[in-house]
Design a protein around this motif. Structure first.
Motif, PDB file in Angstrom:
ATOM      1  N   LYS A 196       0.981   4.161  -2.886  1.00 38.54           N
ATOM      2  CA  LYS A 196       0.778   5.593  -2.650  1.00 38.54           C
ATOM      3  C   LYS A 196       1.869   6.439  -3.302  1.00 38.54           C
ATOM      4  O   LYS A 196       1.605   7.564  -3.748  1.00 38.54           O
ATOM      5  N   GLU A 209      -0.566   6.163  -7.149  1.00 41.32           N
ATOM      6  CA  GLU A 209      -1.634   7.119  -6.854  1.00 41.32           C
ATOM      7  C   GLU A 209      -1.450   8.488  -7.517  1.00 41.32           C
ATOM      8  O   GLU A 209      -2.400   9.015  -8.107  1.00 41.32           O
ATOM      9  N   ASP A 241       0.828  -1.206   0.000  1.00 39.62           N
ATOM     10  CA  ASP A 241       0.000   0.000   0.000  1.00 39.62           C
ATOM     11  C   ASP A 241       0.864   1.259   0.000  1.00 39.62           C
ATOM     12  O   ASP A 241       0.565   2.238  -0.683  1.00 39.62           O
ATOM     13  N   GLU A 242       1.966   1.248   0.772  1.00 36.44           N
ATOM     14  CA  GLU A 242       2.873   2.403   0.786  1.00 36.44           C
ATOM     15  C   GLU A 242       3.536   2.589  -0.578  1.00 36.44           C
ATOM     16  O   GLU A 242       3.712   3.714  -1.052  1.00 36.44           O
TER      17      GLU A 242
END
Length: 491
Positions: A363, A367, A359-360
């Motif tokens: 991002k 993203e 997820d990091e």
């Protein structure tokens, strides 16, 4: 500062002089009959000769934002909620009341009655024959309000920002129209609006750190809600099939151009549907909102034009990572994921799970580049403790996030309605919390009990209203679309 104090003293002196004249500087009610916008719309094309032949009397109230004194006459611009209009004072018309004109300052609020006419420059103007003093402004309005150096003052003193920057007021009018469009759309689709608690004994529904308070009578700690999700799903258990709530959430996190600790969120839930339905539903609701509130489904945002025309791309979470250069080898190997993240200067917490690491990376690497509306689908189960597993791959869930202009705008999934699976996932969240992860969820026994009574298959979605307003109004900071954003204490 000394100059400002001197100007305030001058205004206080004028206030005392008004009282000496028998005039109340902070008056009472005034029967307003007209507005600046209405007068402009009705008489903007009427000629000087027509106004002289058929006089138009009007009664208006507003704030003085410009004034020019010519001795026995004076011009001013008055601003009300709808716009501005010029007014004209003449000593031979106002007689003894003209002494009040000499006490006027920019910022004062007055009521005027008079006839419309056109000046030599053909500007529509009210010739005042009756003046009512309504409010004395003791602080001068800033002459130069725009610019980076004043940005925090603008947010802190929003009341002044609204007075001197008409475009700011327009942004919040659009925000109101956006929220109305949300409600109109959902209610036309058979949803009912509900209200659920703002103070929770057990914070839940999202991964975030809550604000904590204490209830004296019950002698218990309470938490400002981070999301209404678990209460809204209790309503689905109770027999409601289409519910929504548009209200505030609170998260004890940092402040940035994308984050405010108090923010507006729309959450809605629908029984007997899944996340595939919600993707189509989202492609319908957001263009509807844009068309109704802004008048277009293609809107400027910074250097880009955002096109809300459906359909929108759907990319799996893992495919999105590999498309941006992340090797497939890190998708199932924590050590390799940590090494790759550090190699690419992406910070990950010690003992972070594989899902958190991915997820990091997402991002940082994915993203910011999702400019046009894009669905990222099928997330790892550990990132989605309330979502239903995919039948063909239980390590993933039926979830999507919608990204626009490099920002997460919506989060949705097919809802987990298996109470045993839910209890197990809550327990894993508790274990992560005990290891130091403050943003994991708590065990909520009552919610599990609700699921044990049986929740029908359902889908739910949250849409960040502030971020959506940012995009639709071409605002680069969340503080530009929140009337009173959270700021550091004023020194």
């Amino acid at each position: 500062m000394e100059e400002t104090n001197e100007l305030i003293e001058q205004r206080i002196k004028k206030l005392d002089e008004l009282k000496t004249l028998g005039i109340e500087p902070f008056g009472g009610s005034f029967d307003v009959k007209d507005s600046a916008a209405d007068l402009s719309n009705k008489y903007g094309s009427v000629t000087k000769e027509e106004l002289e032949a058929s006089p138009v009397t009007c009664v208006l109230a507003g704030r003085i934002i410009m004034m020019r004194d010519f001795g026995k006459a004076a011009f001013a611009h008055v601003q009300d909620a709808t716009g501005r209009i010029q007014i004209y004072f003449r000593k031979d018309i106002l007689n003894e009341k003209y002494s009040v004109v000499k006490k006027l300052d920019i910022g004062d609020i007055i009521g005027v009655k008079g006839k419309l006419f056109r000046t030599k420059t053909n500007e529509l103007t009210i010739e005042v024959d009756n003046l009512t003093f309504l409010t004395k402004s003791l602080r001068p309005l800033p002459e130069k309000w725009h610019g980076l150096k004043d940005i925090e003052t603008r947010y802190r003193q929003r009341y002044v920002d609204l007075i001197v920057n008409p475009e700011v007021k327009e942004t919040f009018k659009k925000r109101s129209a956006i929220i109305k469009a949300v409600r109109d759309f959902l209610e036309a689709k058979g949803f009912i609006e509900v209200e659920t608690p703002m103070m929770h004994q057990i914070p839940g529904g999202a991964a975030a750190r809550p604000f904590k308070t204490h209830h004296n009578a019950l002698d218990i700690d309470l938490y400002l809600r981070i999301a209404p999700e678990l209460y809204l799903k209790r309503l689905i258990v109770g027999g409601y099939e289409r519910v929504y709530e548009l209200n505030k959430n609170f998260r004890n996190e940092g402040i940035s151009t994308k984050h405010n600790p108090e923010f507006s969120m729309l959450e809605f839930y629908i029984a007997y549907k899944d996340y595939n339905f919600l993707m189509s539903f989202t492609e319908e609701i957001i263009p509807y909102i844009a068309e109704k509130a802004i008048g277009a489904i293609k809107v400027p945002f910074g250097d880009d034009e955002i096109d809300f025309t459906p359909p929108w791309p759907k990319i799996s979470f893992r495919d999105a990572l590999t498309q941006k250069g992340a090797p497939a080898a890190i998708m199932n190997n924590t050590e390799k994921a940590v090494a790759w993240a550090r190699q690419n200067r992406i910070e990950v917490e010690k003992d972070a799970s594989l899902g958190k690491i991915l997820d990091e990376i997402f991002k940082e690497k994915v993203e910011p580049y999702l400019v046009q509306p894009t669905f990222i689908i099928d997330y790892p189960v550990e990132l989605s403790p309330l979502a239903k597993r995919k039948a063909d791959n239980p390590e993933l869930v039926e979830r999507f996030e919608l990204f626009i202009a490099g920002r997460e705008i919506a989060n949705a999934f097919s809802e987990l309605n298996d109470p045993m699976d839910q209890r197990e996932r809550f327990q894993k969240q508790v274990e992560a919390k005990e290891k130091g992860d403050e943003e994991t969820m708590w065990m909520d026994e009552d919610f599990v009990r609700a699921l044990e009574y049986g929740m029908p298959p359902a889908a739910g979605e949250g849409i960040g209203i502030d971020r959506l307003v940012m995009i639709l109004t071409n605002s680069q900071s969340i503080r530009d679309v929140i009337l009173f954003p959270q700021l550091k204490p004023e020194v």
